[in-house]
Design a protein around this motif. Sequence first.
Motif, mmCIF file in Angstrom:
data_model
loop_
_atom_site.group_PDB
_atom_site.id
_atom_site.type_symbol
_atom_site.label_atom_id
_atom_site.label_comp_id
_atom_site.label_asym_id
_atom_site.label_seq_id
_atom_site.Cartn_x
_atom_site.Cartn_y
_atom_site.Cartn_z
ATOM 1 N N PRO A 69 26.163 -16.811 11.654
ATOM 2 C CA PRO A 69 25.383 -17.788 12.440
ATOM 3 C C PRO A 69 25.856 -19.227 12.316
ATOM 4 O O PRO A 69 25.854 -19.975 13.294
ATOM 5 N N THR A 70 26.281 -19.644 11.108
ATOM 6 C CA THR A 70 26.657 -21.048 10.921
ATOM 7 C C THR A 70 27.985 -21.410 11.572
ATOM 8 O O THR A 70 28.284 -22.605 11.719
ATOM 9 N N GLY A 93 23.886 -26.152 16.496
ATOM 10 C CA GLY A 93 22.865 -25.353 15.825
ATOM 11 C C GLY A 93 23.403 -23.967 15.527
ATOM 12 O O GLY A 93 24.374 -23.503 16.146
ATOM 13 N N SER A 94 22.793 -23.305 14.570
ATOM 14 C CA SER A 94 23.219 -21.949 14.214
ATOM 15 C C SER A 94 22.799 -20.954 15.287
ATOM 16 O O SER A 94 21.841 -21.186 16.033
ATOM 17 N N ALA A 95 23.534 -19.851 15.360
ATOM 18 C CA ALA A 95 23.212 -18.799 16.318
ATOM 19 C C ALA A 95 21.922 -18.098 15.895
ATOM 20 O O ALA A 95 21.763 -17.720 14.739
ATOM 21 N N ALA A 105 31.627 -15.657 18.538
ATOM 22 C CA ALA A 105 32.783 -14.921 18.019
ATOM 23 C C ALA A 105 33.935 -14.942 19.021
ATOM 24 O O ALA A 105 35.104 -15.133 18.647
ATOM 25 N N ALA A 106 33.615 -14.748 20.308
ATOM 26 C CA ALA A 106 34.661 -14.803 21.334
ATOM 27 C C ALA A 106 35.279 -16.199 21.403
ATOM 28 O O ALA A 106 36.499 -16.346 21.532
ATOM 29 N N TRP A 107 34.448 -17.216 21.291
ATOM 30 C CA TRP A 107 34.967 -18.587 21.329
ATOM 31 C C TRP A 107 35.818 -18.903 20.096
ATOM 32 O O TRP A 107 36.851 -19.567 20.216
ATOM 33 N N LEU A 189 29.283 -21.805 23.599
ATOM 34 C CA LEU A 189 28.515 -22.397 22.496
ATOM 35 C C LEU A 189 27.175 -22.970 22.942
ATOM 36 O O LEU A 189 26.393 -23.418 22.106
ATOM 37 N N GLY A 190 26.925 -22.987 24.241
ATOM 38 C CA GLY A 190 25.663 -23.516 24.747
ATOM 39 C C GLY A 190 24.510 -22.570 24.470
ATOM 40 O O GLY A 190 24.687 -21.441 24.004
ATOM 41 N N PRO A 191 23.290 -23.014 24.753
ATOM 42 C CA PRO A 191 22.110 -22.186 24.460
ATOM 43 C C PRO A 191 22.022 -20.973 25.380
ATOM 44 O O PRO A 191 22.442 -21.034 26.543
#
Length: 409
Positions: A69-70, A93-95, A105-107, A189-191
């Motif tokens: 998550p981090t 923010g964390s996932a 992970a893909a990013w 990485l967006g919400p």
Amino acid sequence: MHRILRPLIAGTTWRRWSYLVVGGALLMPYWFLAITITPALSFLGTVAKFLLVLLVLPAAGTFVTGLVPTVRLLESSMAKELLGGPCAALVPGSARSWESRFRTAAWFGTHLFTGVVVSGLSLAVPPFAVVLIIAPLVSWDGRFLESWGWSGAWHQWPAPFAGLAALAALAAVIVAAGALLSRLAPRFLGPSAAERLHEMEARAVRLAERNRLARELHDSVGHALSVVTLQAGAAGRVLGTDPEFAREALGAIEESARAALEDLDHVLGLLREDPSRTAPQPTLDDLERLLEQTRIAGVRLDAEVGAEVAHVPAAVSREAYRIVQEGLTNALRHAGKVPVRLRIGVTGDRLEMAMSNPLGAPAQGGGHGGGRGLRGMRERVTVLRGRMSAGPDGDRWRVRVSLPLRSGS
């Protein structure tokens, strides 16, 4: 020419390049790990081992790491600061969900593999380009030329142009890769939809809290200031002829100011989340003091309060007190010292309130507020799922409020 050179001198380009270089550096441990593991897989052929070291194991390692998550917190922070552009709106923010983890992970893999390509080119191309640019000025050793497959009579004049072209191509790759990652980062990485909904709900809660605090300040402090203004004016007019009344008015001013300070302290305590400063809010049990302060201000108040009002639920009682307070304040501000009639009682499972006053001339300094008082009253009524009507009725202004005593009534 300026348009061509602008990306090369822009700070954004080189911040993005540093972001890519960091990605290339982060991929190195995965390659070292793959190089350590692969020799133990003796049953694989040379090509399979090469692919395993170069691509398969590093890709698997970066994907698994990206599920932490981090990682999203770190990647979104770097992208926001270094990539700029659309990434400036990212909120690090964390996932919080597996969907966000998979996107991260893909990013993470995309960042690291794109970065290692750009890093490799950044290390290899400039020295090669310098060699080509200075080629016509240098007498090369024949063995050096043969190692590149060139004969001793090779034509050196095109070399500087090839070197410059190589540098231009490298610059184009850096600019293009940085711009592409800047556009793609918000998608990865967006919400997520759930996170956006959660943020909207949290924003609605904060807005509702701000509106509630604004109503508290408007109703309590606004009423106190209106009453104090009238009381001070009345005391000043009779100070020489009726000192007893003036003394009573000054005492009422002191009490009104003290009550306003308590209310202000309560609101400030809520803003600061300080439990020690959140005093209890007034309810209909405190209504008599409010009515007395209004009478001392010079308002002829005909009030009738039913005995059953004392048993009204606390939440309804608090809002009802503020509604009455704002109704009296509106009468003082907009009509002056006109007679006010107030009726409060319980009918069935509802609290009924009615206020009316003649449509007199506005009081001195009144007429301000832009309707915030009535709007605040409607908001309080709406929160409790009640009903409200307000407006002129003949030569009088009438306000009627009906509040359910229980939720869903």
